[in-house]
Motif scaffolding. Structure first.
Motif, PDB file in Angstrom:
ATOM      1  N   SER A   1      51.621  40.339  40.880  1.00  0.00           N
ATOM      2  CA  SER A   1      52.478  39.853  39.823  1.00  0.00           C
ATOM      3  C   SER A   1      52.018  40.279  38.439  1.00  0.00           C
ATOM      4  N   SER A   2      50.775  40.777  38.302  1.00  0.00           N
ATOM      5  CA  SER A   2      50.338  41.207  36.983  1.00  0.00           C
ATOM      6  C   SER A   2      49.221  42.240  37.093  1.00  0.00           C
ATOM      7  N   ALA A   3      49.017  42.957  35.985  1.00  0.00           N
ATOM      8  CA  ALA A   3      47.951  43.948  35.943  1.00  0.00           C
ATOM      9  C   ALA A   3      46.588  43.286  36.134  1.00  0.00           C
ATOM     10  N   ALA A   4      46.442  42.045  35.679  1.00  0.00           N
ATOM     11  CA  ALA A   4      45.170  41.327  35.806  1.00  0.00           C
ATOM     12  C   ALA A   4      44.802  41.075  37.266  1.00  0.00           C
ATOM     13  N   GLU A   5      45.789  41.111  38.156  1.00  0.00           N
ATOM     14  CA  GLU A   5      45.542  40.847  39.571  1.00  0.00           C
ATOM     15  C   GLU A   5      45.321  42.107  40.392  1.00  0.00           C
ATOM     16  N   GLU A   6      45.609  43.253  39.827  1.00  0.00           N
ATOM     17  CA  GLU A   6      45.608  44.495  40.598  1.00  0.00           C
ATOM     18  C   GLU A   6      44.294  44.836  41.278  1.00  0.00           C
ATOM     19  N   GLU A   7      43.180  44.592  40.617  1.00  0.00           N
ATOM     20  CA  GLU A   7      41.890  45.011  41.181  1.00  0.00           C
ATOM     21  C   GLU A   7      41.095  43.866  41.796  1.00  0.00           C
ATOM     22  N   LEU A   8      41.755  42.787  42.151  1.00  0.00           N
ATOM     23  CA  LEU A   8      41.049  41.673  42.782  1.00  0.00           C
ATOM     24  C   LEU A   8      40.695  42.018  44.221  1.00  0.00           C
ATOM     25  N   SER A   9      39.529  41.549  44.647  1.00  0.00           N
ATOM     26  CA  SER A   9      39.140  41.711  46.047  1.00  0.00           C
ATOM     27  C   SER A   9      39.958  40.731  46.895  1.00  0.00           C
ATOM     28  N   ASP A  10      39.866  40.870  48.187  1.00  0.00           N
ATOM     29  CA  ASP A  10      40.611  39.983  49.089  1.00  0.00           C
ATOM     30  C   ASP A  10      40.220  38.520  48.885  1.00  0.00           C
ATOM     31  N   VAL A  11      38.923  38.244  48.759  1.00  0.00           N
ATOM     32  CA  VAL A  11      38.473  36.858  48.601  1.00  0.00           C
ATOM     33  C   VAL A  11      38.868  36.324  47.222  1.00  0.00           C
ATOM     34  N   GLU A  12      38.857  37.158  46.194  1.00  0.00           N
ATOM     35  CA  GLU A  12      39.308  36.726  44.866  1.00  0.00           C
ATOM     36  C   GLU A  12      40.807  36.412  44.892  1.00  0.00           C
ATOM     37  N   ARG A  13      41.562  37.245  45.574  1.00  0.00           N
ATOM     38  CA  ARG A  13      43.005  37.026  45.701  1.00  0.00           C
ATOM     39  C   ARG A  13      43.266  35.735  46.474  1.00  0.00           C
ATOM     40  N   ALA A  14      42.487  35.497  47.539  1.00  0.00           N
ATOM     41  CA  ALA A  14      42.630  34.266  48.321  1.00  0.00           C
ATOM     42  C   ALA A  14      42.290  33.046  47.455  1.00  0.00           C
ATOM     43  N   GLY A  15      41.271  33.175  46.625  1.00  0.00           N
ATOM     44  CA  GLY A  15      40.896  32.085  45.721  1.00  0.00           C
ATOM     45  C   GLY A  15      41.993  31.786  44.715  1.00  0.00           C
TER      46      GLY A  15
ATOM     47  N   ILE B   1      35.396  32.563  40.411  1.00  0.00           N
ATOM     48  CA  ILE B   1      36.059  31.846  39.321  1.00  0.00           C
ATOM     49  C   ILE B   1      35.818  32.549  37.993  1.00  0.00           C
ATOM     50  N   ASP B   2      34.585  33.033  37.767  1.00  0.00           N
ATOM     51  CA  ASP B   2      34.287  33.774  36.528  1.00  0.00           C
ATOM     52  C   ASP B   2      35.234  34.961  36.370  1.00  0.00           C
ATOM     53  N   LYS B   3      35.420  35.705  37.443  1.00  0.00           N
ATOM     54  CA  LYS B   3      36.274  36.890  37.366  1.00  0.00           C
ATOM     55  C   LYS B   3      37.729  36.501  37.114  1.00  0.00           C
ATOM     56  N   LEU B   4      38.198  35.469  37.797  1.00  0.00           N
ATOM     57  CA  LEU B   4      39.581  35.024  37.607  1.00  0.00           C
ATOM     58  C   LEU B   4      39.787  34.509  36.178  1.00  0.00           C
ATOM     59  N   GLU B   5      38.778  33.843  35.657  1.00  0.00           N
ATOM     60  CA  GLU B   5      38.869  33.326  34.284  1.00  0.00           C
ATOM     61  C   GLU B   5      38.832  34.475  33.266  1.00  0.00           C
ATOM     62  N   GLU B   6      37.955  35.452  33.482  1.00  0.00           N
ATOM     63  CA  GLU B   6      37.882  36.622  32.595  1.00  0.00           C
ATOM     64  C   GLU B   6      39.218  37.348  32.515  1.00  0.00           C
ATOM     65  N   ARG B   7      39.934  37.380  33.613  1.00  0.00           N
ATOM     66  CA  ARG B   7      41.226  38.083  33.660  1.00  0.00           C
ATOM     67  C   ARG B   7      42.386  37.214  33.175  1.00  0.00           C
ATOM     68  N   GLY B   8      42.074  35.991  32.761  1.00  0.00           N
ATOM     69  CA  GLY B   8      43.108  35.115  32.227  1.00  0.00           C
ATOM     70  C   GLY B   8      44.028  34.526  33.276  1.00  0.00           C
ATOM     71  N   LEU B   9      43.555  34.451  34.524  1.00  0.00           N
ATOM     72  CA  LEU B   9      44.381  33.949  35.619  1.00  0.00           C
ATOM     73  C   LEU B   9      44.175  32.464  35.885  1.00  0.00           C
ATOM     74  N   VAL B  10      43.006  31.941  35.504  1.00  0.00           N
ATOM     75  CA  VAL B  10      42.706  30.520  35.682  1.00  0.00           C
ATOM     76  C   VAL B  10      42.005  29.992  34.435  1.00  0.00           C
ATOM     77  N   GLU B  11      42.015  28.667  34.315  1.00  0.00           N
ATOM     78  CA  GLU B  11      41.273  27.988  33.255  1.00  0.00           C
ATOM     79  C   GLU B  11      40.309  27.014  33.897  1.00  0.00           C
ATOM     80  N   ARG B  12      39.170  26.841  33.237  1.00  0.00           N
ATOM     81  CA  ARG B  12      38.127  25.943  33.738  1.00  0.00           C
ATOM     82  C   ARG B  12      37.924  24.838  32.704  1.00  0.00           C
ATOM     83  N   GLU B  13      37.986  23.584  33.180  1.00  0.00           N
ATOM     84  CA  GLU B  13      37.841  22.442  32.282  1.00  0.00           C
ATOM     85  C   GLU B  13      36.751  21.517  32.810  1.00  0.00           C
TER      86      GLU B  13
END
Length: 118
Positions: free
Chosen positions: A2-16, A46-58
């Protein structure tokens, strides 16, 4: 994808990411358990997903422990506003801290909802 930020995610990152999106938010310790990864690997995901702007950590407390609540970042284009509409009227509850259920604005909005149904 759905976005360029998701293109290079590994399988486990995508599953997360899918897990976080499916549940709408998850505590970090539960995230590791659900993905069946150790805490170190879970943190890196989570660090990688947050760096790519896909998740937020609170910061939060869960089961008496300091942890993080991980929530998906929503694309505004994916938001559904039709549930707030009655004809061409926006719900009077939007943007107002208090609305009187006896007010003319609310009554008119409800009447528009009723007219849409019939």
């Amino acid at each position: 994808m759905s976005s360029a930020a998701e293109e290079e995610l590994s399988d486990v990152e995508r599953a997360g990411l899918e897990l976080i999106r499916d549940v709408g938010g998850i505590h970090q310790s539960e995230f590791w358990k659900e993905l069946d990864v150790d805490s170190r690997k879970g943190s890196r995901i989570i660090d990688k997903l947050e760096e790519r702007g896909l998740v937020e950590r609170e910061d939060t407390v869960y089961d008496g422990h300091n942890t993080y609540l991980i929530t998906p970042v929503r694309d505004p284009a994916d938001l559904e506003f039709s549930l707030l509409m009655a004809g061409d009227m926006l719900s009077p509850f939007v943007g107002d801290e208090e609305i009187d259920a006896q007010s003319d604005a609310f009554s008119q909005w409800v009447m528009n909802l009723a007219y849409e149904e019939y």
